[in-house]
Motif scaffolding. Structure first.
Motif, PDB file in Angstrom:
ATOM      1  N   UNK A   1       0.675  -1.031   0.024  1.00  0.00           N
ATOM      2  CA  UNK A   1      -0.060  -0.035   0.099  1.00  0.00           C
ATOM      3  C   UNK A   1       0.769   1.361   0.102  1.00  0.00           C
ATOM      4  N   UNK A   2       0.265   2.175  -0.562  1.00  0.00           N
ATOM      5  CA  UNK A   2       1.121   3.422  -0.693  1.00  0.00           C
ATOM      6  C   UNK A   2       0.149   4.727  -0.431  1.00  0.00           C
ATOM      7  N   UNK A   3       0.486   5.755  -0.325  1.00  0.00           N
ATOM      8  CA  UNK A   3      -0.612   6.921  -0.412  1.00  0.00           C
ATOM      9  C   UNK A   3      -0.180   8.159  -1.083  1.00  0.00           C
ATOM     10  N   UNK A   4      -1.027   8.368  -2.058  1.00  0.00           N
ATOM     11  CA  UNK A   4      -0.757   9.423  -3.095  1.00  0.00           C
ATOM     12  C   UNK A   4      -2.341  10.207  -3.180  1.00  0.00           C
ATOM     13  N   UNK A   5      -2.254  11.459  -2.874  1.00  0.00           N
ATOM     14  CA  UNK A   5      -3.524  11.964  -2.847  1.00  0.00           C
ATOM     15  C   UNK A   5      -4.196  11.975  -4.179  1.00  0.00           C
ATOM     16  N   UNK A   6      -3.294  11.819  -5.285  1.00  0.00           N
ATOM     17  CA  UNK A   6      -4.111  11.984  -6.505  1.00  0.00           C
ATOM     18  C   UNK A   6      -4.663  10.390  -6.661  1.00  0.00           C
TER      19      UNK A   6
END
Length: 188
Positions: free
Chosen positions: A62-67
């Protein structure tokens, strides 16, 4: 020795896990973490005397990118795939945790409020023993996220996550897990 220290030892002793962690560290995705099966199943293998890697079918990142656009996630999926040679190319699955609220209700039912960071997903997993994630940091330290602690993982206990409805496919999840690790203790 703490359970976290023991978990880190188990992760370090698994060449496949360390390979995935090393490649992911080099890719430097925002707020990334390897979580779920490849982590807790490694503990179950040690606890039950099974070989390293037994039963591990994939590596969930999992990773977090606001896009939250599909195009942005697709770029990352392709970038991660290109970083791995077979068989890992087909085993590493990467998903933007900022997008989960978009597809989760249709796939699993129920509401799923938007996340603000990757580790926020862990308490929403279907069982506390599944809610474990690790990351290899720049200094080679392995950090652990386990919002429910590690007792269930090391005691081979699988139970529904508190404050969450039981997963609609709970019975199938249990059946699949017990087929590989019959020693599991199921609590409902």
């Amino acid at each position: 020795m703490t359970l976290e220290t023991r978990l880190i030892e188990i992760v370090r002793a698994d060449p496949a896990l360390m390979h995935v962690l090393g490649v992911m560290r080099d890719l430097d995705l925002p707020d990334w973490r390897l979580f779920s099966g490849a982590v807790y199943q490694g503990v179950w293998n040690v606890q039950t005397g099974r070989p390293v890697g037994y039963g591990i079918k994939d590596y969930d990142i999992g990773y977090f990118d606001p896009d939250v656009s599909w195009d942005a996630e697709d770029v990352i999926i392709k970038r991660v795939a290109a970083a791995f040679e077979p068989p890992f190319r087909d085993l590493v699955e990467v998903r933007n945790q900022a997008r989960v609220h978009i597809w989760h209700p249709a796939k699993f039912g129920g509401s799923y409020p938007a996340l603000t960071h990757t580790d926020e997903a862990l308490p929403r997993f279907v069982a506390p023993c599944f809610a474990v994630g690790v990351r290899l940091e720049e200094d080679d330290e392995i950090t652990v996220a386990a919002p429910f602690g590690l007792e269930d993982v090391f005691n081979l206990i699988i139970r529904p996550t508190p404050d969450r409805s039981v997963a609609k496919d709970w019975d199938r999840i249990i059946e699949k897990a017990r087929a590989r690790w019959p020693e599991l203790v199921v609590q409902v």
